[in-house]
Every structure is written in C-alpha cells, then in structure tokens.
Enzyme design. Structure first.
Site, PDB file in Angstrom:
ATOM      1  N   ASP A  91       0.402  -1.201   0.311  1.00  0.00           N
ATOM      2  CA  ASP A  91      -0.479   0.197   0.216  1.00  0.00           C
ATOM      3  C   ASP A  91       0.782   1.268  -0.165  1.00  0.00           C
ATOM      4  O   ASP A  91       1.589   1.436   0.451  1.00  0.00           O
ATOM      5  CB  ASP A  91      -0.911  -0.054   1.356  1.00  0.00           C
ATOM      6  CG  ASP A  91      -2.195   1.080   1.298  1.00  0.00           C
ATOM      7  OD1 ASP A  91      -2.193   1.557   0.016  1.00  0.00           O
ATOM      8  OD2 ASP A  91      -3.146   0.934   1.752  1.00  0.00           O
ATOM      9  N   THR A 127      -7.274   3.510   0.250  1.00  0.00           N
ATOM     10  CA  THR A 127      -7.165   2.012  -0.090  1.00  0.00           C
ATOM     11  C   THR A 127      -8.131   1.098   0.024  1.00  0.00           C
ATOM     12  O   THR A 127      -7.904   0.510  -0.735  1.00  0.00           O
ATOM     13  CB  THR A 127      -6.184   1.791   1.165  1.00  0.00           C
ATOM     14  OG1 THR A 127      -5.626   2.687   0.728  1.00  0.00           O
ATOM     15  CG2 THR A 127      -6.182   0.450   1.675  1.00  0.00           C
ATOM     16  N   ASP A 239       2.474   2.392   3.336  1.00  0.00           N
ATOM     17  CA  ASP A 239       1.625   3.834   3.205  1.00  0.00           C
ATOM     18  C   ASP A 239       1.765   4.760   4.658  1.00  0.00           C
ATOM     19  O   ASP A 239       1.647   5.787   4.421  1.00  0.00           O
ATOM     20  CB  ASP A 239       0.025   3.062   3.311  1.00  0.00           C
ATOM     21  CG  ASP A 239      -0.803   4.436   2.896  1.00  0.00           C
ATOM     22  OD1 ASP A 239      -0.821   5.164   2.165  1.00  0.00           O
ATOM     23  OD2 ASP A 239      -1.729   3.876   3.818  1.00  0.00           O
TER      24      ASP A 239
END
Ligand SMILES: *[C@@H]1O[C@H](CO)[C@@H](O)[C@H](O)[C@H]1NC(C)=O
Ligand SMILES: *[C@@H]1O[C@H](CO)[C@@H](O)[C@H](O)[C@H]1NC(C)=O
Length: 272
Positions: A91, A127, A239
C-alpha cells in the site's frame, strides 16, 4: 486452457512475474487478471489507510545476495496441476519509490518478469475502494466501496466486515465457485461472505499484524503440500510511513526498503 492445467507440471517461478505500476501510463486495474501470471506485485499508489505500527526485525538485518533471473526461475519442487497465483499489494507505494538502492529486488523481479507500463487508480484514490476494485474489476461506483469511510443513504455506516456492503464478485469467489482454493490475507472485502460465498481461508477482520508475518504465512501456504490456487495478501507498508513522514524522507525509504527485503525473503523461502 483449463483442462490442460490439470495435467501440466509447473515449477514454482518459471513464468512471467509482473510488477505494477511504474512508468507513466494508463490502464484499467482489472487488466492484470487477463494474463496468467504467477506473481503480481501491486505497488499501489493508494492513500489514506494510516495505521498499524509494529516491530519488524526479521528481514531488516539480513543482507541478501543479488538475485539472478536463473535463480529466481529455478525451482527444486515440482508440483502437479494449476500453478498458484500470488497477488501482493504493497500500500502507498509510489512509482518513484523504486530505485536500485532501495528496491533492487523488486526491480530485479520486474527485469526478469515484466512490468506494467502504466496504471491509473480508480476514483476515489483510497485504499479500500481501490483494493476492492482490484478484486472485482469494478469501479467503486459499482463495487459499493466508494470511500474508506462512508454512510449509505439509509444511514448505515460502512462496515468492512459486513459482506452486504460489497457488490460484484471478488476474484476469490470466482476461484471458489470453480471448485478451487483461494486464501486471502486481509484484503479489503475478504472478511465476510459476499452473496453467500467467501474465500476458502480469510480473516474475519483486519488486525494490526506486521507485513512480514502476513507474508510469512502466505508463503507457508504456497510451500505446503496443498497450496491454494489463489493467494492474496495486503501489506500496509510503506503507506503508513508515507502518511506520517511524507515521500523522500528516511522513514519512507526505510519502509520501502523493508518491503523490498520482505519480497526477497519470500523468494528465499520458496527456494528452500
Ligand atoms: C450488515 O449491514 C446491513 C446493511 O446495513 C445490515 O442490515 C445488517 O444488519 C448488517 N449485518 C451485520 C451482521 O451487522
Ligand atoms: C500466522 O500463522 C501463525 C501460525 O499458524 C498464526 O499463529 C498467526 O495468527 C498467523 N498470522 C496471521 C496474520 O494470519
């Protein structure tokens, strides 16, 4: 080709591996499923899922030898039947995080396999929405997950553990409907059954587990005597560092390097 698969032998990493995105270009997220690929590393440029600080040491201190394409494609264990598909999503991994110093292993995978020329996220660039878009091939406007947090017109708050919020057919359900085995490690949409079907293995909710623990377990599935036909894993790095520190910082580079070493570690494990 489905009938041929049953009788064909496969070596664990002998066919194309794809790394997505980088470079600047556009494609539909669902197109990754059009190719029969064994490993799809999705370096998702997806934001807004900050969470989960956990200690991870296992691969941080290890220095690996550079991989060669020959080594990467070599496999001592031959198995019969359909080769599994492994999909890893990392991510918040911006395309320009890739460089020789931080991510030599991911770049090597791209070199030995293939790399998407372009990718655009679906809107909104969140996301939850985009991961469920990857799973279904549907835009958020159709897949039901229109944001990380939202309320229905009836006033119900989105609950990722409640399958009734999810539309369409995620790829793991397609696999299960075809009599095959799908194991999913914390991918958006996998926590509950959707239209009465769920992945063969899935967690019931997201929990703060380190990226390496998730990758370790998924690799264990693959090297077991009965590997799944589809394995999917979502990892939250880099992320989280991106949200806290921003691109170009030491923290983001460290997190990016960690993902690269973790992915290398999977290859080591698959070769044992
Ligand atoms: C799931 O969400 C639907 C729609 O909001 C609701 O009717 C149902 O009660 C929820 N199920 C659970 C188990 O919370
Ligand atoms: C990984 O596997 C171990 C051993 O089976 C288990 O205890 C742990 O809960 C698993 N972790 C995840 C995130 O599934």
């Amino acid at each position: 080709a489905a009938t041929d698969w049953k009788n064909s032998n496969w070596e664990c990493l002998d066919s194309p591996i794809i790394v997505m995105p980088p470079k600047n270009h556009k494609s539909k997220p669902s197109s990754i499923f059009l190719d029969l690929l064994k490993i799809v590393v999705i370096l998702a440029l997806i934001a807004n899922f900050g969470c989960c600080a956990t200690a991870e040491t296992k691969t941080d201190e290890v220095t690996f030898e550079p991989m060669s394409c020959e080594w990467m494609q070599h496999c001592s264990k031959k198995k019969e039947g359909t080769p599994p598909l492994l999909i890893i999503s990392s991510d918040g991994f911006a395309h320009d995080y890739l460089n020789e110093e931080d991510t030599p292993n991911i770049l090597k995978i791209a070199e030995c396999g293939s790399q998407a020329e372009h990718l655009i996220p679906s809107f909104p660039v969140k996301t939850f929405s985009n991961h469920y878009t990857i799973a279904t091939g549907l835009y958020p406007s159709n897949n039901g997950v229109v944001d990380n947090r939202f309320w229905t017109t009836e006033g119900a708050e989105f609950d990722q553990t409640n399958g009734s919020f999810f539309n369409g057919e995620p790829i793991w359900n397609t696999v299960v409907k075809n009599g095959k085995v799908a194991k999913v490690m914390m991918w958006m949409g996998s926590y509950d059954s959707i239209n009465g079907i769920a992945a063969t293995f899935h967690h019931n909710k997201y929990s703060k587990v380190s990226s390496i623990e998730k990758l370790e377990n998924v690799t264990d599935w693959l090297i077991s005597d009965s590997p799944p036909d589809l394995a999917m894993v979502y990892i939250q790095d880099p992320d989280e560092a991106g949200h806290h520190y921003g691109p170009g910082t030491k923290e983001v580079r460290d997190s990016t390097k960690k993902v690269d070493r973790h992915i290398r570690y999977i290859f080591e494990k698959l070769h044992k």
